[in-house]
Design a protein around this motif. Structure first.
Motif, short mmCIF file in Angstrom:
data_model
loop_
_atom_site.label_atom_id
_atom_site.label_comp_id
_atom_site.label_asym_id
_atom_site.label_seq_id
_atom_site.Cartn_x
_atom_site.Cartn_y
_atom_site.Cartn_z
N LEU A 34 0.59 -1.16 0.06
CA LEU A 34 0.50 -0.03 -0.32
C LEU A 34 1.13 0.71 0.11
O LEU A 34 1.86 1.63 1.18
N VAL A 36 1.62 5.07 -0.02
CA VAL A 36 -0.15 5.77 0.81
C VAL A 36 0.66 7.83 1.26
O VAL A 36 2.25 7.81 1.33
N LYS A 63 -0.44 14.19 -5.70
CA LYS A 63 -0.52 12.88 -6.41
C LYS A 63 0.25 12.74 -7.37
O LYS A 63 0.22 11.64 -8.03
N THR A 70 3.95 5.15 -7.08
CA THR A 70 3.78 3.57 -6.97
C THR A 70 3.95 2.49 -8.36
O THR A 70 3.71 1.52 -8.58
N SER A 87 -1.30 -0.89 -4.05
CA SER A 87 -2.52 -0.15 -4.23
C SER A 87 -2.04 1.05 -3.68
O SER A 87 -0.87 1.03 -3.00
N SER A 88 -2.96 2.58 -3.65
CA SER A 88 -2.00 3.22 -3.74
C SER A 88 -3.10 4.33 -3.52
O SER A 88 -4.76 3.91 -3.50
N ASP A 89 -3.20 5.01 -1.71
CA ASP A 89 -4.06 6.03 -1.11
C ASP A 89 -3.29 6.94 -1.33
O ASP A 89 -2.64 7.39 -1.13
N TYR A 90 -4.63 8.68 -1.12
CA TYR A 90 -4.17 9.80 -0.76
C TYR A 90 -5.35 10.52 0.41
O TYR A 90 -5.56 11.50 0.08
N PRO A 91 -4.74 10.09 1.61
CA PRO A 91 -5.85 10.15 2.60
C PRO A 91 -5.72 11.76 2.76
O PRO A 91 -4.35 11.50 3.46
N ILE A 99 -8.05 3.44 6.81
CA ILE A 99 -7.52 3.09 5.55
C ILE A 99 -6.67 2.04 5.53
O ILE A 99 -6.94 0.41 4.96
N ARG A 103 -6.53 -2.16 5.02
CA ARG A 103 -6.48 -3.41 4.09
C ARG A 103 -5.29 -4.48 4.79
O ARG A 103 -5.32 -5.66 4.36
#
Length: 276
Positions: A34, A36, A63, A70, A87-91, A99, A103
């Motif tokens: 992951l 992040v 971003k 990623t 996978s990636s996330d921008y929380p 999050i 996962r």
């Protein structure tokens, strides 16, 4: 252990990924990564309108770096001989632990390596998410150590708590293949309201039924912290892994007064498997 999760970010290198990949190769496990990036906080106060453009530009830059990292992780995973996904996330900061926890529910173990252990918000959020929101164990790997899920010598910190019991249950497959498992009790309290007539005996019998070669060690703290006794015993027995329950007290109490979990997270002396 058929799925191992690790978390990285655009600010970290590949050290933790490679450690996790080595463990996956050892067990024929799947590696889940992951990526992040913490979202830039929105501007507040009287200058919000003035700096909003700068904030938007910062978010776009974040971003872009997340996308680049990623892609780099995907390229690295493609060179490995194991199955893997990324996978990636921008929380925003308040949601990171949720999050990570969601996962981590689809993994058997979350690995936090030396890069992430350097500190910062992401470290605390990943550890909190794994411990409080996944129901799965966490493996801390400090710099300079060579983690394995087939250690020969293991120390288990035992205090008859629910957290310690869950940690032992999470580590049963590991403990059953070890040559020497030391169940360490620090300042054990005898009696029904404590740890039984013979502290450690019930836990040792439980482990023995699972084929664990276990020895009960009882040690006085003699003015030292429990964390210090655990560290010293791990050194004395040449342990390759320490298994402990996490946060027997609340996180607020640990933060204010200190505790075994906080001490071990801040300065892990060797690979540590935690669960709660």
């Amino acid at each position: 252990m058929k799925t191992i999760l690790t978390v990285t970010s655009p600010d970290l290198d590949d050290t933790d990924l490679k450690l996790a990949a080595t463990l996956c190769e050892e067990h024929g496990a799947h590696l889940a990564v992951l990526v992040v990036k913490l979202a830039a906080a929105p501007p507040i106060g009287g200058y919000a309108a003035i700096v909003s453009d700068a904030w938007l530009q910062e978010r776009e830059a974040d971003k872009a770096s997340l996308k680049e990292r990623t892609a780099a992780v995907s390229d690295l995973l493609a060179t490995l001989s194991i199955s893997a996904d990324v996978s990636s996330d921008y929380p925003e900061e308040p949601w990171v632990d949720d999050i990570v926890g969601r996962r981590a529910r689809y993994a058997d173990l979350t690995l936090v390596g030396p890069q992430l252990l350097r500190g910062g918000i992401l470290k605390s959020k990943v550890i909190a998410g794994a411990l409080f929101s996944s129901g799965k164990p966490l493996l801390l790997v400090p710099r300079g150590s060579s983690p394995t899920l087939r250690p020969r010598r293991v120390v288990v910190g035992w205090d008859s708590s629910l957290e310690a019991s869950n940690a032992v249950a999470s580590a049963l497959d590991i403990l059953s293949t070890a040559e020497d498992v030391r169940l360490l009790l620090v300042d054990p309290v005898e009696g029904e309201s404590g740890q039984g007539a013979e502290p450690g005996a019930d836990a040792a019998a439980y482990l023995a039924r699972h084929g664990v070669r276990v020895t009960v060690d009882r040690r006085p703290s003699q003015g030292r912290s429990i964390a210090a006794v655990l560290r010293q015993h791990a050194v004395d027995t040449a342990a390759e892994l320490l298994v402990i329950g996490a946060y027997g007290h609340s996180r607020l109490e640990e933060r204010i007064f200190g505790g075994v979990t906080k001490s071990m997270i801040d300065e892990p002396p060797l690979p540590i498997l935690m669960a709660r």
